[in-house]
Design a protein around this motif. Structure first.
Motif: not given
Lengths: 227, 218
Positions: B191-192, B174, B172, B194, B156, B154, B182
């Motif tokens: 954005t994650r 988040g 994903q 993966r 970020i 993963e 945040s």
């Protein structure tokens, strides 16, 4: 006179080494740094030559400043650094008797012997070429320095060559151009995002810029807050 | 066909040297200059339906230009913002490009539109992504420098910095941290990324330029 291009192509500056009596004429505001053995004079004329107020006014129409700065060296081994306002490239062109037509704001500097004048390229060019209404005409023998937003590349044209509007930096007077469409079909030219283009013909050297400011503006504009 | 990426990374552009019969496909409006021996034809990108979707949802142009050489010549292709250009060689594989990143490809590449999901919209990456697959080279650009990175697990990424990724990568959206940090850390939505595969990041974001310019206008 020696010169060196620094930091090409993103933030190009030109460093000159001048000996006694040598001179450089450049755009007002282009000087970044200089040694103390240089004198500066600001006039609306080309150095030692004609010009005056009328030429200064014509220069304003071509997107240049009314005034010109002349840097003359009083001693040997003097250094002058100049740079354009925008980020982008600079390019050297050696003039040996020919004439170079330079896009309005792309003229940066020239050595003392070059005559600078303003020229009109016709109505269609003024309206559709994506460049300024008037162009800078440089002739004589000496060194010419061009600048632009984006990298500058040289194309030796022999025959036909197409340049998108807004990408011309300078071209030799032996080249002629007309405004045309990018692809054989008119609809295709516009839908393809190219619209009108400049079609060059003849034999000579052409300088183009890799990027153009209006394309960036078109993307950035909608994201800016209303004023 | 010989393609050179010149003046990297700040003002990268493509010099495409072509021989008779060569073809290259480019984003609408990408042509800076070309030889008289080349012909430009405009067509819908991925058929009329795909093109319309692309226009509506991915803010890409409906049209693409095909340059074909009648005799040897060259075309210079460029992008609207200053930044780097990267080439990837696809051999029956796929790469996803964020809206606006696509610059050019060889004729063996098929361009399509892939649904990126509502999450992607929240991350300011758009609802759709451009899908390039087939055999041949694809060139895409970025605002700023391009940083390729192999992901295993993963990673970020700040929103607006992801340019391209392989299909083995899942996206994903988040928050960077809790609600408070945040919004005040300036990171906001992230954005994650993966999976296992390659991603391409840009060192600057266009939204960042717009925000910076806005702050300096009077």
């Amino acid at each position: 006179m020696h010169f060196e291009m620094l930091c090409r192509p993103a933030a190009t500056a030109v460093r000159y080494t001048l000996d006694r009596g040598e001179s450089i004429t450049c755009e007002v505001g282009a000087m970044v740094a200089m040694t103390t053995g240089l004198t500066v004079s600001t006039t609306s004329k080309s150095r030692g030559g004609g010009g005056g107020i009328v030429k200064g006014l014509k220069r304003m129409f071509s997107g240049e400043n009314f005034f010109l700065n002349h840097f003359t060296s009083q001693e040997d081994q003097q250094t002058l650094v100049i740079a354009p306002t925008m980020m982008g490239d600079c390019r050297h062109h050696r003039l040996s008797g020919g004439t170079m037509i330079v896009q309005g704001s792309s003229w940066l500097a020239s050595s003392g012997e070059i005559e600078i004048d303003t020229t009109w390229q016709g109505f269609t060019s003024a309206l559709f070429s994506g460049e300024s209404m008037f162009w800078v005409r440089c002739s004589g023998r000496g060194d010419l320095f061009l600048s632009s937003y984006g990298a500058i590349y040289a194309v030796p044209v022999s025959g036909q060559y197409t340049v998108d509007t807004g990408h011309i930096v300078a071209f030799e007077e032996t080249l002629r151009y007309r405004i045309g469409k990018a692809s054989p079909s008119l609809i295709g030219s516009f839908l393809g995002g190219e619209g009108l283009v400049c079609k060059f013909e003849g034999q000579g050297l052409l300088y183009c810029q890799s990027h153009n400011a209006p394309s960036l503006g078109k993307l950035l504009g909608p994201k800016l807050k209303p004023r | 066909m010989d393609v050179e990426i010149r003046d990297r990374p700040a003002f990268a552009h493509l010099l495409v040297q072509m021989e008779k019969g060569d073809k290259i496909i480019a984003e609408a409006g990408a042509m800076a200059s070309m030889s008289g021996q080349l012909q430009m034809t405009t067509r819908f990108s991925g058929g009329p339906r795909g093109a319309l979707l692309r226009r509506l949802f991915a803010s890409e142009s409906i049209f693409i230009n095909e340059f074909s050489a009648q005799a040897s010549g060259h075309v210079v292709l460029t992008q609207p913002y200053p930044g780097d250009i990267v080439a990837v060689d696809l051999r029956g594989t796929t790469i996803f490009l964020q809206p606006g990143a696509f610059l050019a490809c060889e004729p063996g590449i098929t361009l399509g539109l892939g649904w990126a999901g509502v999450r992607s919209l929240i991350a300011r990456e758009g609802l759709f992504r451009l899908k390039a697959s087939g055999h041949g080279r694809v060139w895409f650009g970025a605002y700023g420098a391009v940083v390729p990175r192999d992901v295993d697990g993963e990673l970020i990424v700040d929103s607006g910095h992801l340019v391209a990724y392989e299909p083995t990568i899942g996206i994903q959206v988040g928050l960077a941290a809790g609600i408070f940090s945040s919004f005040f850390s300036g990171e906001g939505i992230i954005t994650r990324v993966r999976g296992q595969g390659k991603i391409y990041l840009q060192s600057r974001s266009f939204g960042g330029l717009a925000a910076w310019t806005n702050a300096h206008l009077y």
